[in-house]
Design an enzyme around this catalytic site. Structure first.
Site, short mmCIF file in Angstrom:
data_model
loop_
_atom_site.label_atom_id
_atom_site.label_comp_id
_atom_site.label_asym_id
_atom_site.label_seq_id
_atom_site.Cartn_x
_atom_site.Cartn_y
_atom_site.Cartn_z
N LYS A 4 5.88 -8.27 1.85
CA LYS A 4 5.73 -8.20 3.31
C LYS A 4 4.55 -9.10 3.70
CE LYS A 4 5.55 -3.60 3.60
NZ LYS A 4 5.36 -3.53 2.15
N HIS B 141 0.45 -0.04 9.36
CA HIS B 141 -0.76 0.33 8.63
C HIS B 141 -1.75 1.06 9.51
CE1 HIS B 141 0.94 -3.02 6.32
NE2 HIS B 141 0.50 -2.35 5.28
N ASP C 207 -1.19 -8.52 0.66
CA ASP C 207 0.02 -8.44 -0.16
C ASP C 207 0.35 -9.81 -0.73
OD1 ASP C 207 0.11 -5.84 0.63
OD2 ASP C 207 2.17 -5.86 1.34
N GLY D 232 0.83 -1.19 0.00
CA GLY D 232 0.00 0.00 0.00
C GLY D 232 0.87 1.24 0.00
N SER D 233 0.29 2.39 -0.37
CA SER D 233 1.00 3.65 -0.19
C SER D 233 0.92 4.05 1.29
CB SER D 233 0.38 4.73 -1.06
OG SER D 233 0.62 4.45 -2.42
N GLY D 234 1.61 5.13 1.63
CA GLY D 234 1.59 5.59 3.02
C GLY D 234 2.82 5.18 3.79
N HIS D 235 3.74 4.44 3.12
CA HIS D 235 4.97 4.01 3.79
C HIS D 235 6.19 4.77 3.29
CE1 HIS D 235 2.57 0.75 5.28
NE2 HIS D 235 2.40 0.21 4.09
#
Ligand SMILES: Nc1ncnc2c1ncn2[C@@H]1O[C@H](COP(=O)(O)OP(=O)(O)O)[C@@H](O)[C@H]1O
Ligand SMILES: Nc1ncnc2c1ncn2[C@@H]1O[C@H](COP(=O)(O)OP(=O)(O)O)[C@@H](O)[C@H]1O
Ligand SMILES: [Mg+2]
Ligand SMILES: [Mg+2]
Ligand SMILES: [Mg+2]
Ligand SMILES: [Mg+2]
Lengths: 209, 330, 330, 209
Positions: free
Chosen positions: B104, B218, B109, B53-56
């Site tokens: 991960k 997350h 995922d 996901g984005s946000g990392h």
């Protein structure tokens, strides 16, 4: 009897139901997951709705496969591949059909459940969507075998799904993101089980009319 | 929600474009896909693809480049990317020597990357995968999903990436990635939650005097909540968990990463490192290299994770090899 | 106040020790002083010293190393370091070719560094100083303190540092620093305040729907408060201020820095950069290099600044020269 | 007459007063500066208090110089060099003295003010510590020249300092960190003027006993 127009209508209603429950599902997921289940499914089903006009004259198998592929390519997360696989597997066995009888509907759910299990490697009792879908399917089969009307059978299926959702509150998650919470997941209902239950609600409502 | 964004539904796209506009010498975006690949494709090597996901950020696009990844796939915020996106990345980076997927360990995922691998194999691309599960906060068990993959993933990118850059085979690159995974452990904690733009409100709430221990990346709640204590005590707790799950003796060599979750200033990360160093030092464990910064974040969450990687001669050499990416340079 | 710290009075010391423990190959601390200098002193070059209060990490210690600073002095959080600390730094880094002090324009910094310069001159060390004042939020005037020095300072470190590394004289290094100062402009804004550890509470308060425009880097209030709007509008406003104070024409070349104040995630900084690029691009201004990240922070403040530096052939070449420091590598 | 023991006592009381007002001064600075004035001065005067035993037998010039150097090397910020320079300059002209008369006290303030002006390049009316110190000094001189007792003169000086602090509320800052606020600095009293006023309060109180 459910014809392909009805199938399209049901899919549209599922999309509406998910949209209405976007926040609710997201909040459920925030409690024991990462707070995106409603957002994910809503994004996916909105994409499905946009696709519907292009498949409005297709057979039910194609419709279900398109729904599945659209979900796979727009939802992401855990629920995307799972719901996507479920629809794709169901579509594969309904190829060419323009209407469904009770036994077709059972086949659809059998294939969907198998797809979810193979993809997600979970079993009933692990606090996932399967805890709503499996009991709902069993109720549906039991009622149809008893000779109940489709309407009554779907109503019983919805009840079983609701009970399944209630049941998820009592157990520890051992699959999916909620499993990281351990004991802390107890007391919360599973978001995926809840969205599955909502699909059965739509099925019931659509056959009441 | 206070954020420097336009519409929540556009954050991923605008962010990726902003990255390419800033660092066109490092990465380019595959048109129509949320995938970043090296600006100059290197043929004839095993290619590495990671993502999530984005946000990392800077994960994962910030690690695309010489000596690390060949492609990074960005899903919606905190949502695994879909198989078609991953598939596109695989096709774009494959240089004929096969592709290693660094995943991960999250149900989403794993499933999405696996579906992409199936699609790639149908097209005749050799694909292998490794699943990172470094998070000691979660007790691994045969009957559960197992441990999460968190900041330790970056060491997998670095070390497997260095070996791939040298021209090793897919099997060799996979083997060294597995070695890193077997030897890396992470533990995280949070002082504040974070807010997914599309959700508009924080994932959980914490009072002024609480912290969340055993947090993932997350914005989900951690394993439990505790009264906030001073940094050294928090570090003691995390190191006990980490070292309790590793087989380290005096004179062993490790790499350390003190990773910020996005909202914690470097000042605090260095204060954390100050004590991480002392704890290891006191046990006679030799710190070979230390990384301090925001590497694997949870949007604007305040908090940090500590990662310890046990090294051997091979992994030391690969850790030292040149890496030239936006966010990781050695 | 939620922070990963031990005692507030120890944050500076523990942080500096944490930096040295992480990056001993780059910097060492002068015993008894809050001063970081290069791990290996380079003799026979003009030495650069900068610094200021702590709380701006990675500034300034993160910029000590090859091609940038020789020494960085860290005061208490947001408080200019005292003259004796600066003096110690000057003595430690002087390699016989003189020392350039790079000072951000704050009354305290200017006075403390000046007193240190006086002390150094009494010991026969050649000292020059430049004062960075890039903040366009503040209207400069003969009758006031003038503009603040903010993130543009890092371009001064980089470019003057590159010239010093090449062996230029103190006068030459000072001249290029002055050139950068004349050509660099910055504007900042904040979404949240920050908390000085010793104070224990935020410097100001902002509601959920407000932002502070024209903010500096010490948690002080900005020039005014506005309703929070979307990122592109904020960028438009900042760029209008910045470009309104610069003499830029189509085909001119610039360097851009989108600097986070510590609590803003990279995701948002890249979304900001996405529009900064478009604004410049539309005017035909060529972006030669872009830097996005936390470079000059205000502890954990959420917000960002945008810096534009007009380049010429000399400054382009110096910007491209090798820099190898903890937080800035080219 | 103020002997060197009294000077030491006054310095100790200033440190106490600053300590008591640490939060107050910090809050004032948070409004128009960076919220550290109380923290800075308290750190400095605590360091001064620790140094006092080592200079307890010294002449007043040495005492003041030591105070100044200690402030310079522990306070930092704008107020460190300014207060530090003030004490150092005052110390320079009181070298060797073991007691002070009224005219010495005037000299001390003349030197202190000059030191602040040279170092900080500010004038009265720019919303700084000078807006308290200068009027206080003028009141002190006026009263002493009139023949008032030291006690009365210091009381008038304190009043003038207080008025100076009030005056700072009405003006825009053009020096120091508050100048970045422009118009927004109006309505707030200057923290440095306030700490200077507190020093006059201590002087007055010490001579009342
Ligand atoms: N292995 C699995 N098998 C079946 N269902 C699962 C599995 N893992 C997760 N789920 C379902 O997915 C739901 C979460 O979906 P979603 O929030 O969209 O994905 P993510 O967890 O990746 O954020 C859970 O509530 C659960 O019902
Ligand atoms: N140039 C100057 N001349 C005299 N006093 C000044 C000057 N600049 C600032 N001051 C005083 O210093 C005070 C602020 O001190 P402090 O907060 O300790 O330093 P900083 O502004 O560096 O944080 C102001 O309130 C003002 O009275
Ligand atoms: Mg979820
Ligand atoms: Mg998710
Ligand atoms: Mg200050
Ligand atoms: Mg101040």
């Amino acid at each position: 009897m459910i014809d392909h127009k009805k199938v399209l209508e049901i899919i549209e209603k599922i999309a509406e139901k998910i949209h209405e429950n976007r926040q609710f599902l997201t909040d459920l997921d925030a409690a024991i997951g990462d707070g995106d289940h409603g957002i994910n499914l809503d994004r996916g089903f909105q994409a499905v709705v946009e696709k519907l006009p292009t498949i409005k004259d297709k057979d039910i198998g194609s419709i279900l496969k398109t729904v599945g592929m659209t979900l796979v390519s727009t939802v992401g997360g855990a629920s995307g591949p799972l719901y996507g696989t479920a629809f794709m597997k169901a579509g594969a066995v309904m190829s060419g059909k323009m209407e469904l009888n009770g036994s077709d509907i059972l086949t659809i759910f059998e294939e969907a459940i198998k797809g979810i299990q193979v993809r997600g490697k979970a079993n009933r009792g692990e606090k996932t969507m399967l805890d709503a879908i499996e009991p709902a399917y069993e109720a549906l089969r039991r009622e149809l075998e008893k000779g109940s009307t489709l309407k009554d059978a779907l109503s019983q299926a919805e009840n079983a799904a609701k009970e399944g959702v209630e049941y998820t509150k009592t157990i520890i998650a051992t699959k999916g993101r909620a499993s990281y919470l351990g004991e802390r997941s107890i007391g919360h209902q599973d978001p995926g089980a809840t969205s599955s239950m909502l699909i059965f609600t739509v099925l019931k409502e659509s056959c009441e009319e | 929600m206070k954020k420097l964004i336009n519409k929540p539904e556009n954050v991923e796209k605008e962010m990726l474009e902003g990255i390419v506009k800033a660092h066109g010498e490092y990465v380019k975006k595959l048109p129509g896909f949320n995938v970043l690949v090296r600006a100059k494709k290197k043929e004839n090597k095993v290619a590495l693809v990671s993502g999530g996901g984005s946000g990392h950020e800077p994960a994962h696009g910030g690690f695309v480049g010489e000596g690390m990844l060949d492609g990074a796939v960005a899903g919606a915020v905190f949502t695994s990317p879909t198989p078609d996106q991953v598939f596109e990345a695989i096709k774009a980076v494959d240089g004929g020597q096969g592709v290693l997927l660094i995943i991960k360990n999250y149900t989403g995922d794993v499933m999405n990357f696996e579906m992409a691998a199936e699609m790639a194999e149908m097209e005749g691309i050799k694909v292998e995968k490794v699943i990172v599960n470094d998070d000691v906060a979660v007790e691994g068990s045969l009957y559960t999903t197992g441990r999460r993959g968190v900041a330790g993933t970056i060491f997998v990118h670095k070390i497997a990436g260095a070996l791939a850059e040298k021209g090793a085979t897919l099997e060799e690159v996979k083997a060294v990635a597995e070695k890193v995974i077997a030897n890396v452990r992470t533990m995280g904690m949070a002082l504040t939650p974070c807010t997914v733009p599309a959700a508009g409100k924080p994932g959980f709430e914490l009072s002024e005097h609480e912290m969340e221990m055993g947090i993932g990346i997350h914005g989900e709640p951690g394993t439990h909540r505790e009264a906030l204590v001073e940094a050294d005590k928090i570090v003691d707790h995390m190191m006990t968990k980490i070292l309790g799950d590793m087989d380290l003796k005096a004179k062993d060599e490790v790499a350390v990463m003190v990773n910020g979750f996005g909202g914690t200033p470097l000042m605090e990360l260095y204060i954390v490192n100050n004590h991480v160093y002392d704890v290891l030092n006191e046990k006679g464990i030799k710190i070979y290299r230390t990384f301090v910064g925001n590497y694997m974040t949870s949007i604007e969450m305040a908090g940090c994770s500590v990662t310890v990687l046990k090294l051997d001669e091979e992994t030391k050499e690969l850790l030292d090899a040149k890496a030239n990416t936006i966010a990781f340079r050695v």
